[in-house]
Every structure is written in C-alpha cells, then in structure tokens.
Design a protein around this motif. Structure first.
Motif, short mmCIF file in Angstrom:
data_model
loop_
_atom_site.label_atom_id
_atom_site.label_comp_id
_atom_site.label_asym_id
_atom_site.label_seq_id
_atom_site.Cartn_x
_atom_site.Cartn_y
_atom_site.Cartn_z
N THR A 146 0.48 5.41 0.55
CA THR A 146 -0.73 6.57 0.41
C THR A 146 0.06 7.73 0.52
OG1 THR A 146 -0.41 6.36 3.09
CG2 THR A 146 -2.17 5.16 2.20
N GLN A 170 -4.25 8.97 1.67
CA GLN A 170 -5.10 8.65 0.62
C GLN A 170 -4.24 7.52 -0.23
OE1 GLN A 170 -5.94 11.74 -2.10
NE2 GLN A 170 -8.06 10.51 -2.77
N ASP A 171 -5.07 6.26 -0.24
CA ASP A 171 -4.41 5.00 -1.05
C ASP A 171 -4.24 5.52 -2.65
OD1 ASP A 171 -3.35 2.90 -2.15
OD2 ASP A 171 -5.27 1.56 -1.48
N LYS A 190 0.95 -1.35 -0.09
CA LYS A 190 -0.07 0.03 -0.13
C LYS A 190 1.09 1.14 0.02
CE LYS A 190 -3.78 1.76 2.47
NZ LYS A 190 -5.05 1.42 3.52
N TYR A 222 -3.21 3.67 -4.76
CA TYR A 222 -3.68 2.58 -5.76
C TYR A 222 -5.10 2.11 -5.72
CZ TYR A 222 1.27 2.28 -7.55
OH TYR A 222 2.49 2.65 -8.12
N ALA A 223 -5.93 2.77 -4.97
CA ALA A 223 -7.38 2.43 -4.90
C ALA A 223 -7.89 2.60 -6.07
CB ALA A 223 -7.71 3.33 -3.92
#
Ligand SMILES: Nc1ncnc2c1ncn2[C@@H]1O[C@H](COP(=O)(O)OP(=O)(O)O)[C@@H](O)[C@H]1O
Ligand SMILES: [Mg+2]
Lengths: 257, 291
Positions: A73, A77-78, A71, A80-81
C-alpha cells in the motif's frame, strides 16, 4: 534522539512474495517505509533489491510471467488492487535507473516528456516545469544555456541528474533509485548523494546501493536483503553499528557479497 | 602482437577495397550511361527530351519527350508510397513491439516470402486479380492503370519497409522504453513518442529503400499500367513509366540511333532521381537523429 521523524508510514509491504515465471525472487517481505525519508536497500547481488524496488511502481508488470502475492500500500491504498490505475501510480512513484537513460532528445524535451504524456502541452507551463525540475536536480546552472542540445551530449553525471529531473517533472512523491551512482566517478557520485540529501524531506526516497558507505551516508533506514528474504530492517545507524543478525554483520563488514 | 597487427592491416585493406569497389561501380555506371546518352545532347539536342510526346518510332517525325514517362513514373511512385509507407511502418511497429513471439514467428517468414516473389509473378497476380478488382470497384473501362500499378508496387515495397523498419525499431534500447513507462506513459505512448522517433533514421532508410524499389521496378508496371505515354495526374489513367519504356524498347532499337541514345538518357534521369532520393534521405535522417 526520538524516532518521531520515522513515524509516518508512506509505503507498506505486507507478506510480499514475488515470482518470475517459475522462480521465486522475494519471500514474505514486510516493511514500513517512512514518509519523506531515505530508505536504503542493501544486500549481495541477486538478492532481490531491484525486484523489490520495481514492485513499488509495478514496473515488474511489463515482464511476462511475473506474479506477486501479499499486499503493498501507498498512503494506505492497495497498489495492486484491480481499480488501481498503474499509469497514475507510476506518475506518483518516479524511478531512476542504474544506467542513466535520457531519451535521444533535447534536454528540454527530456524533461517535458512526462508532463506532455500526462496532457500538458502548454509551452509556458512546460518551460516553467523544465526550469523547476532542473533546479530540483541541481542541474539548471550547468544546462540552462543548452536546453535545445541533445541530452546524450551531457556528461555521465549530468545525464543521471537529468534523469532525476525528468522523474521530478511529473510531481512524484516517491522516488525509486536503483544504484543511481554505480556507473559514475566519485565526484559525480558525491553530487548525486548531495542531491539525495536535498530531496530528502520533500520526497520519500528508496535507494538500492551496493556501496555500504553510501547507504550509511544518505539513508535514515536500511533494509538488508539476502536471497530474497528481508533479513533486517532498521535505522541505518543501528544496522551499521549494532546489527541484530549475524548475516547482516557479516555483509556490512565485508565478509561476503 | 606483430602478427595480429599485420592481420588488422590486411583486413582493413580488404574492407577498404570492397568499399572503394562500390564507389568505382557507381562511377562506371555513370560514365557508360553518359557515353551512350551523350550523342543525344549533340543531335537532336537536349531540348528534345523536354517535349511532351514520346513517339520514337515514326515515319513522320520522331518525338523523344520524356516528360510523360517521367510523370508516369512519378505518379506510380507517389501513389505506391502513399499506400506502402503507412501500412509498412504500422506493420513493422506491430511486429516489433506488440505481436507475441508466436505471432512474430508467423509474420516474419511470410513477409520474407513476399519480398522474394518475382515481379513477373506479381504482375500476373495484378492482371488476374487486382486489375479486374480496380475496374469493377470504380466502374472503369479498364483496370490497367496507374492505381493498379501502384497497388502492386506498394505490395512489393512493403516487405522491404517492414523488415528494415522492424530491425530499426527492435534495436531501440529497452532503457528508453523503461524510462518512458516509469513516467506513467502507456505502451502506445511509448511506442509513438519514444520508440518510433528513436528509430526514425532506420525507418526513413527503410522507406527510401522501398521507394527505390518502386522507382526501379519494371516488369510489373509494364504488365499492368496500360503503357500509354500521356501526361496525367489521374490514378485511373493509363501511364507508362521510364523503366517500362527502357525495358520494352531497348530490345528493338537500332544501335546508335537517336532512339537508342534517348533510352540511355532516360536511364540517366532514373539514376539522378535515385541520387536525389538518397540525398533527401540523408537530410531527413540528419534532422531526426536528434528528436
Ligand atoms: N527479468 C527477470 N526474469 C527472471 N528472473 C529475474 C529477472 N530479474 C531478476 N531475476 C532474478 O531475480 C533474483 C533477484 O534479482 P534482482 O532483484 O535483480 O537482484 P539485485 O537487484 O539484488 O541484484 C535473481 O535471482 C535474478 O536472477
Ligand atoms: Mg539490481
């Protein structure tokens, strides 16, 4: 000296593995990159510095067959979301490349390019952005009379500062620099280093360098990579005076790499 | 050291003579066309060429006005360019920047094949397929007209435009594209705002070569444009081009006659048009070399 100035985390990588098709380039990399400071990535060539840098603006996405787990961020905020907009991300995370790569356009159009693609077509506003960005990159005085000249006519050092100005023009808060001075003469290199010091504070800067003195001069934090692993991540002063790992010490004292 | 120096000199000499050869050939072509056509300027005189009627074989009065032939060529060329350029450039962009390697493997040989089809065969295809299609689509009495001709000319220009533009587009450094993407541009924005402008001089060259092929093409237009030497701007009218005129009439013309000299004058006009085209191309390329 207190460490407060490193307190606020801007970018957090957690257990990041990265693959090019079948070869793994990063192994379980975790680090907290502080806001508004300069973080240097060092290590022998091929150890994954550039790869890690490109995970932060997802420029690896354009290479076929790449894959990332773990992950990352930015401001929590991620990135790779699935709902993450990669174009917005790249607007926030500017990049400067090893070999300066201005477009074969005028100085003005180089800087205006970013704002234009993000929908700004107002001449007055663009003129103002161009001036501000060039000033930000300490290039304004040298090129203010040559805004309509082809950027490829500038000197190597000027071209690289133009690329920095071009990145600044879209108002990023993070700047990634991949060996930005490795192709430059010592004088131009010094100007780039001065510029990095000026930008420090306003931008979170991550710089890849193979030049130990440069890392020591410009960075607050240093990350030492070796064969895809993050070996040591600490305050630059600490790394260069009392490294905690033997491998780090061997590298910075020039025993390999 | 000495030896390699000598070799350099020799290679240089060979290249120099090859380059000079091309200049020499152009000059020779001009000289010989001029020599044959020159007599026309003395008798019956250059003004005859500017007439609006081409009627070179007549018992009454021979007419050598090349205006209808010129406009015929112009109409066919302009229409063909309008069809071929967008299709050719978009196809080149697609193949160079968007297509997967597998798709590219399929497209490339087909386009090369298309480039290699003899123009007589394209003409047959035009007669059998395109002309009837155009005729039915627009409810015309005949499908042999400028439109049909220019569609086929476009078909012949497209492979040239595609393959040369594609080379130009692919030679744009990855560094430019990376810079654009890293600023948050989409792939499409990068293509239209960086890659295509950076390869524009190559694309212009490709287009000019394509148009050159269109202007010079003879066989196909002779077969499908209807060959009526009239001045018109209608795509549905039958037209006769300069090349078709030369090809159709040269074989039967009495050597040294007015008609014979007039055909050479048409040749000179064609040559001048090609030069003009090249000059425009140079200018456009210089202008766009820096965007
Ligand atoms: N585009 C790519 N495709 C496949 N492998 C790559 C690619 N880029 C880098 N690598 C591999 O990933 C590893 C790390 O490379 P890189 O991140 O460029 O190292 P560094 O910047 O530290 O020199 C190397 O083994 C390299 O060969
Ligand atoms: Mg690298």
């Amino acid at each position: 000296m207190t460490d407060d100035y490193l307190k606020k985390t801007k970018i957090q990588a957690k257990n990041v593995d990265f693959f090019y098709s079948d070869t793994q380039a990063l192994f379980d990399v975790s680090m907290d990159i502080p806001e508004g400071r300069v973080t240097a990535l060092i290590g022998p060539s091929g150890c994954g510095k550039s790869t890690f840098l490109r995970t932060l603006n997802r420029m690896n996405d354009v290479i076929d067959g790449t894959r990332l787990t773990g992950k990352i961020t930015i401001d929590g905020q991620d990135i790779y979301a699935p709902e993450m907009n990669v174009f917005t991300l790249r607007k926030r995370v500017g990049m400067v490349f090893q070999k300066s790569n201005p477009f074969p356009k005028s100085v003005f159009e180089n800087i205006a390019y970013g704002p234009r693609i993000h929908g700004n077509n107002d001449r007055t506003s663009l003129t103002e952005i161009v001036e501000r960005s060039l000033q930000g990159a300490a290039l304004w005085d040298e090129v203010k009379d040559r805004l309509d000249d082809n950027a490829l006519g500038l000197s190597g050092g000027q071209q690289q500062r133009l690329c920095i100005a071009r990145a600044l023009a879209v108002n990023p808060d993070i700047l990634l620099m991949d060996e930005p001075a490795s192709a430059l003469d010592p004088r131009s290199t010094a100007r780039i280093e001065d510029l990095i010091s000026e930008l420090r504070g306003d931008y979170t800067i991550i710089i890849v360098t193979h030049n130990m003195q440069q890392a020591a001069r410009v960075s607050d934090i240093t990350a030492f990579f070796y064969e895809g692993h993050l070996i040591e991540f600490n305050k630059t002063k600490q790394i260069f005076t009392k490294p905690s790992k033997q491998q780090t010490e061997d590298y910075i004292t020039g025993r390999f790499g | 050291m000495q030896k390699s120096l000598l070799r350099d000199k020799i290679v240089r000499l060979i290249l120099q003579s090859a380059a000079s050869m091309s200049i020499l050939i152009v000059i020779l072509i001009f000289v010989f066309l001029g020599k044959e056509g020159f007599s026309f300027l003395l008798d019956p005189g250059i003004s005859e060429l500017f007439g609006t009627k081409w009627n070179p074989v007549s018992f009454d009065k021979e007419l050598f006005g090349i205006i209808p032939l010129f406009t015929g060529s112009l109409l066919a060329t302009v229409l063909a360019t309008i069809f071929a350029v967008p299709v050719g450039v978009v196809a080149a962009v697609y193949i160079a920047e968007v297509a997967s390697p597998a798709e590219r493997e399929i497209f490339k040989p087909f386009i090369e094949l298309l480039a290699g089809i003899p123009s007589v065969v394209v003409g047959f295809f035009g007669l059998i397929v395109v002309a009837p299609f155009v005729k039915n689509l627009f409810g015309l009495s005949s499908g042999l007209n400028a439109l049909t001709g220019s569609l086929l000319l476009a078909l012949m220009a497209i492979p040239t435009i595609v393959s040369i533009s594609e080379d130009a587009i692919r030679s744009v450094p990855q560094a430019y594209k990376s810079a654009s993407l890293s600023l948050g541009a989409t792939k499409l924005q990068t293509i239209w705002k960086v890659t295509v402008p950076a390869s524009l001089s190559g694309i212009v060259a490709a287009v000019m070569l394509g148009i050159g092929r269109v202007i010079g093409e003879t066989m196909t237009v002779m077969m499908v444009t209807g060959n009526a030497a009239v001045i018109t701007t209608s795509p549905f009218a039958s037209v006769r081009t300069m090349t078709a005129t030369i090809a159709a009439e040269m074989g039967e013309v009495p050597f040294g006659s007015h008609h014979y000299a007039a055909l050479f004058c048409i040749g000179i006009v064609l040559l001048l048009m090609t030069f003009g085209l090249n000059m425009i191309a140079q200018r456009v390329m210089r202008k766009y070399r820096m965007g």
